[in-house]
Design a protein around this motif. Structure first.
Motif, PDB file in Angstrom:
ATOM      1  N   ASP A   1       0.815  -1.214   0.000  1.00 25.39           N
ATOM      2  CA  ASP A   1       0.000   0.000   0.000  1.00 25.39           C
ATOM      3  C   ASP A   1       0.854   1.271   0.000  1.00 25.39           C
ATOM      4  O   ASP A   1       0.359   2.351  -0.310  1.00 25.39           O
ATOM      5  CB  ASP A   1      -0.963   0.014   1.191  1.00 25.39           C
ATOM      6  N   ALA A   2       2.143   1.146   0.284  1.00 25.09           N
ATOM      7  CA  ALA A   2       3.035   2.306   0.281  1.00 25.09           C
ATOM      8  C   ALA A   2       3.518   2.664  -1.125  1.00 25.09           C
ATOM      9  O   ALA A   2       4.096   3.719  -1.329  1.00 25.09           O
ATOM     10  CB  ALA A   2       4.241   2.036   1.177  1.00 25.09           C
ATOM     11  N   LEU A   3       3.252   1.777  -2.087  1.00 20.56           N
ATOM     12  CA  LEU A   3       3.689   2.028  -3.459  1.00 20.56           C
ATOM     13  C   LEU A   3       2.655   2.828  -4.224  1.00 20.56           C
ATOM     14  O   LEU A   3       1.449   2.613  -4.061  1.00 20.56           O
ATOM     15  CB  LEU A   3       3.924   0.705  -4.195  1.00 20.56           C
ATOM     16  N   ASN A   4       3.132   3.710  -5.068  1.00 25.09           N
ATOM     17  CA  ASN A   4       2.240   4.436  -5.966  1.00 25.09           C
ATOM     18  C   ASN A   4       1.819   3.521  -7.112  1.00 25.09           C
ATOM     19  O   ASN A   4       2.459   2.496  -7.368  1.00 25.09           O
ATOM     20  CB  ASN A   4       2.948   5.672  -6.530  1.00 25.09           C
ATOM     21  N   ASP A   5       0.766   3.918  -7.793  1.00 26.28           N
ATOM     22  CA  ASP A   5       0.319   3.156  -8.958  1.00 26.28           C
ATOM     23  C   ASP A   5       1.002   3.737 -10.196  1.00 26.28           C
ATOM     24  O   ASP A   5       0.375   4.353 -11.051  1.00 26.28           O
ATOM     25  CB  ASP A   5      -1.209   3.212  -9.083  1.00 26.28           C
ATOM     26  N   ASP A   6       2.328   3.560 -10.225  1.00 24.63           N
ATOM     27  CA  ASP A   6       3.125   4.051 -11.347  1.00 24.63           C
ATOM     28  C   ASP A   6       3.978   2.890 -11.858  1.00 24.63           C
ATOM     29  O   ASP A   6       3.817   1.749 -11.415  1.00 24.63           O
ATOM     30  CB  ASP A   6       3.983   5.243 -10.922  1.00 24.63           C
ATOM     31  N   GLY A   7       4.862   3.167 -12.775  1.00 30.71           N
ATOM     32  CA  GLY A   7       5.693   2.115 -13.347  1.00 30.71           C
ATOM     33  C   GLY A   7       6.521   1.390 -12.305  1.00 30.71           C
ATOM     34  O   GLY A   7       6.630   0.161 -12.334  1.00 30.71           O
ATOM     35  N   TYR A   8       7.099   2.143 -11.377  1.00 30.02           N
ATOM     36  CA  TYR A   8       7.910   1.540 -10.326  1.00 30.02           C
ATOM     37  C   TYR A   8       7.051   0.614  -9.459  1.00 30.02           C
ATOM     38  O   TYR A   8       7.394  -0.542  -9.234  1.00 30.02           O
ATOM     39  CB  TYR A   8       8.568   2.614  -9.466  1.00 30.02           C
ATOM     40  N   GLY A   9       5.929   1.140  -8.982  1.00 32.53           N
ATOM     41  CA  GLY A   9       5.047   0.345  -8.131  1.00 32.53           C
ATOM     42  C   GLY A   9       4.531  -0.895  -8.835  1.00 32.53           C
ATOM     43  O   GLY A   9       4.477  -1.982  -8.259  1.00 32.53           O
ATOM     44  N   GLN A  10       4.160  -0.741 -10.093  1.00 32.73           N
ATOM     45  CA  GLN A  10       3.680  -1.890 -10.872  1.00 32.73           C
ATOM     46  C   GLN A  10       4.783  -2.929 -11.061  1.00 32.73           C
ATOM     47  O   GLN A  10       4.529  -4.132 -11.009  1.00 32.73           O
ATOM     48  CB  GLN A  10       3.124  -1.419 -12.208  1.00 32.73           C
ATOM     49  N   GLY A  11       6.020  -2.449 -11.266  1.00 38.74           N
ATOM     50  CA  GLY A  11       7.145  -3.374 -11.433  1.00 38.74           C
ATOM     51  C   GLY A  11       7.406  -4.181 -10.186  1.00 38.74           C
ATOM     52  O   GLY A  11       7.650  -5.396 -10.257  1.00 38.74           O
ATOM     53  N   ILE A  12       7.343  -3.523  -9.029  1.00 39.40           N
ATOM     54  CA  ILE A  12       7.556  -4.236  -7.761  1.00 39.40           C
ATOM     55  C   ILE A  12       6.424  -5.228  -7.527  1.00 39.40           C
ATOM     56  O   ILE A  12       6.659  -6.378  -7.148  1.00 39.40           O
ATOM     57  CB  ILE A  12       7.676  -3.247  -6.581  1.00 39.40           C
ATOM     58  N   ARG A  13       5.187  -4.796  -7.770  1.00 35.47           N
ATOM     59  CA  ARG A  13       4.049  -5.715  -7.591  1.00 35.47           C
ATOM     60  C   ARG A  13       4.182  -6.941  -8.494  1.00 35.47           C
ATOM     61  O   ARG A  13       3.932  -8.068  -8.068  1.00 35.47           O
ATOM     62  CB  ARG A  13       2.738  -4.981  -7.872  1.00 35.47           C
ATOM     63  N   SER A  14       4.575  -6.725  -9.731  1.00 36.34           N
ATOM     64  CA  SER A  14       4.740  -7.840 -10.672  1.00 36.34           C
ATOM     65  C   SER A  14       5.835  -8.793 -10.217  1.00 36.34           C
ATOM     66  O   SER A  14       5.677 -10.016 -10.288  1.00 36.34           O
ATOM     67  CB  SER A  14       5.075  -7.318 -12.076  1.00 36.34           C
ATOM     68  N   ALA A  15       6.947  -8.232  -9.749  1.00 35.53           N
ATOM     69  CA  ALA A  15       8.050  -9.075  -9.283  1.00 35.53           C
ATOM     70  C   ALA A  15       7.638  -9.881  -8.052  1.00 35.53           C
ATOM     71  O   ALA A  15       8.006 -11.055  -7.918  1.00 35.53           O
ATOM     72  CB  ALA A  15       9.274  -8.215  -8.984  1.00 35.53           C
ATOM     73  N   ILE A  16       6.861  -9.271  -7.170  1.00 30.90           N
ATOM     74  CA  ILE A  16       6.367  -9.992  -5.992  1.00 30.90           C
ATOM     75  C   ILE A  16       5.456 -11.139  -6.431  1.00 30.90           C
ATOM     76  O   ILE A  16       5.562 -12.256  -5.925  1.00 30.90           O
ATOM     77  CB  ILE A  16       5.652  -9.023  -5.025  1.00 30.90           C
ATOM     78  N   GLN A  17       4.585 -10.869  -7.386  1.00 26.62           N
ATOM     79  CA  GLN A  17       3.695 -11.919  -7.884  1.00 26.62           C
ATOM     80  C   GLN A  17       4.482 -13.064  -8.531  1.00 26.62           C
ATOM     81  O   GLN A  17       4.154 -14.236  -8.328  1.00 26.62           O
ATOM     82  CB  GLN A  17       2.683 -11.356  -8.875  1.00 26.62           C
ATOM     83  N   ARG A  18       5.513 -12.712  -9.300  1.00 28.96           N
ATOM     84  CA  ARG A  18       6.328 -13.756  -9.942  1.00 28.96           C
ATOM     85  C   ARG A  18       7.011 -14.635  -8.907  1.00 28.96           C
ATOM     86  O   ARG A  18       6.997 -15.857  -9.014  1.00 28.96           O
ATOM     87  CB  ARG A  18       7.380 -13.137 -10.874  1.00 28.96           C
ATOM     88  N   LEU A  19       7.610 -14.013  -7.899  1.00 26.14           N
ATOM     89  CA  LEU A  19       8.291 -14.800  -6.874  1.00 26.14           C
ATOM     90  C   LEU A  19       7.286 -15.628  -6.077  1.00 26.14           C
ATOM     91  O   LEU A  19       7.546 -16.788  -5.765  1.00 26.14           O
ATOM     92  CB  LEU A  19       9.112 -13.896  -5.949  1.00 26.14           C
ATOM     93  N   ALA A  20       6.132 -15.048  -5.775  1.00 25.83           N
ATOM     94  CA  ALA A  20       5.091 -15.813  -5.075  1.00 25.83           C
ATOM     95  C   ALA A  20       4.692 -17.029  -5.902  1.00 25.83           C
ATOM     96  O   ALA A  20       4.509 -18.127  -5.364  1.00 25.83           O
ATOM     97  CB  ALA A  20       3.876 -14.940  -4.789  1.00 25.83           C
ATOM     98  N   GLY A  21       4.582 -16.847  -7.213  1.00 25.29           N
ATOM     99  CA  GLY A  21       4.241 -17.963  -8.097  1.00 25.29           C
ATOM    100  C   GLY A  21       5.317 -19.036  -8.096  1.00 25.29           C
ATOM    101  O   GLY A  21       5.003 -20.239  -8.060  1.00 25.29           O
ATOM    102  N   GLN A  22       6.570 -18.623  -8.130  1.00 18.83           N
ATOM    103  CA  GLN A  22       7.668 -19.597  -8.099  1.00 18.83           C
ATOM    104  C   GLN A  22       7.659 -20.381  -6.795  1.00 18.83           C
ATOM    105  O   GLN A  22       7.808 -21.610  -6.799  1.00 18.83           O
ATOM    106  CB  GLN A  22       9.018 -18.889  -8.258  1.00 18.83           C
ATOM    107  N   LEU A  23       7.465 -19.670  -5.691  1.00 17.60           N
ATOM    108  CA  LEU A  23       7.433 -20.356  -4.396  1.00 17.60           C
ATOM    109  C   LEU A  23       6.223 -21.269  -4.288  1.00 17.60           C
ATOM    110  O   LEU A  23       6.312 -22.353  -3.719  1.00 17.60           O
ATOM    111  CB  LEU A  23       7.454 -19.333  -3.254  1.00 17.60           C
ATOM    112  N   ALA A  24       5.098 -20.854  -4.838  1.00 17.74           N
ATOM    113  CA  ALA A  24       3.896 -21.685  -4.801  1.00 17.74           C
ATOM    114  C   ALA A  24       4.081 -22.949  -5.631  1.00 17.74           C
ATOM    115  O   ALA A  24       3.614 -24.024  -5.242  1.00 17.74           O
ATOM    116  CB  ALA A  24       2.691 -20.896  -5.298  1.00 17.74           C
TER     117      ALA A  24
END
Length: 163
Positions: free
Chosen positions: A127-150
């Motif tokens: 929730d501390a991230l803005n909805d910009d390119g940086y924030g979207q990039g971090i969210r995407s990377a978190i989702q990718r790693l979560a997927g790998q761990l899952a």
């Protein structure tokens, strides 16, 4: 009028070397700056430098050590100090990336428990991230790693899919 932050300027010059592909030059420059600031330097400088230096490490243990330094320094950075560099910054916005990097480090090292712990901490700060390119990039990377761990163990990471 604010005074020029000469140390941050040096860090940004090293970051530019890194982004243009001169990894050895960036590593050397970061090392020189670290030697100047490490023991009692400004935590903002230490956090930023360590965060970028981690990416230049070839050994995952060294990368982890630098990412831990970045997280440790971040704990001493105030929003006022971050805003001195850029008025849009809040230190809480650093934590998704810092914890994501630690999660990735631990994942590379085979410590999935610590990887999941830091991934969860990264998600707690989204929730501390803005909805910009940086924030979207971090969210995407978190989702990718979560997927790998899952994929590695789908029974232990159900909560990551719901955030």
């Amino acid at each position: 009028m604010t005074t020029e932050d000469k140390t941050m300027k040096r860090i940004e010059e090293a970051m530019l070397l890194q982004h243009t592909g001169d990894l050895d030059g960036a590593r050397q420059r970061f090392t020189e700056i670290w030697e100047d600031i490490a023991s009692d330097g400004d935590p903002f400088h230490r956090c930023v430098l360590a965060h970028y230096m981690a990416d230049l490490q070839q050994d995952p243990q060294d990368e982890l050590a630098w990412d831990l330094r970045a997280l440790d320094a971040a704990a001493s950075v105030t929003d006022d100090r971050a805003k001195q560099h850029d008025s849009s910054l809040a230190i809480r916005g650093f934590y998704p990336s810092l914890h994501l990097n630690l999660a990735a480090d631990f994942h590379k090292l085979g410590d999935t428990t610590q990887a999941r712990t830091h991934l969860a901490q990264a998600q707690e700060h989204l929730d501390a991230l803005n909805d910009d390119g940086y924030g979207q990039g971090i969210r995407s990377a978190i989702q990718r790693l979560a997927g790998q761990l899952a994929e590695e163990d789908p029974t232990t990471l159900k909560s990551a899919d719901t955030k």
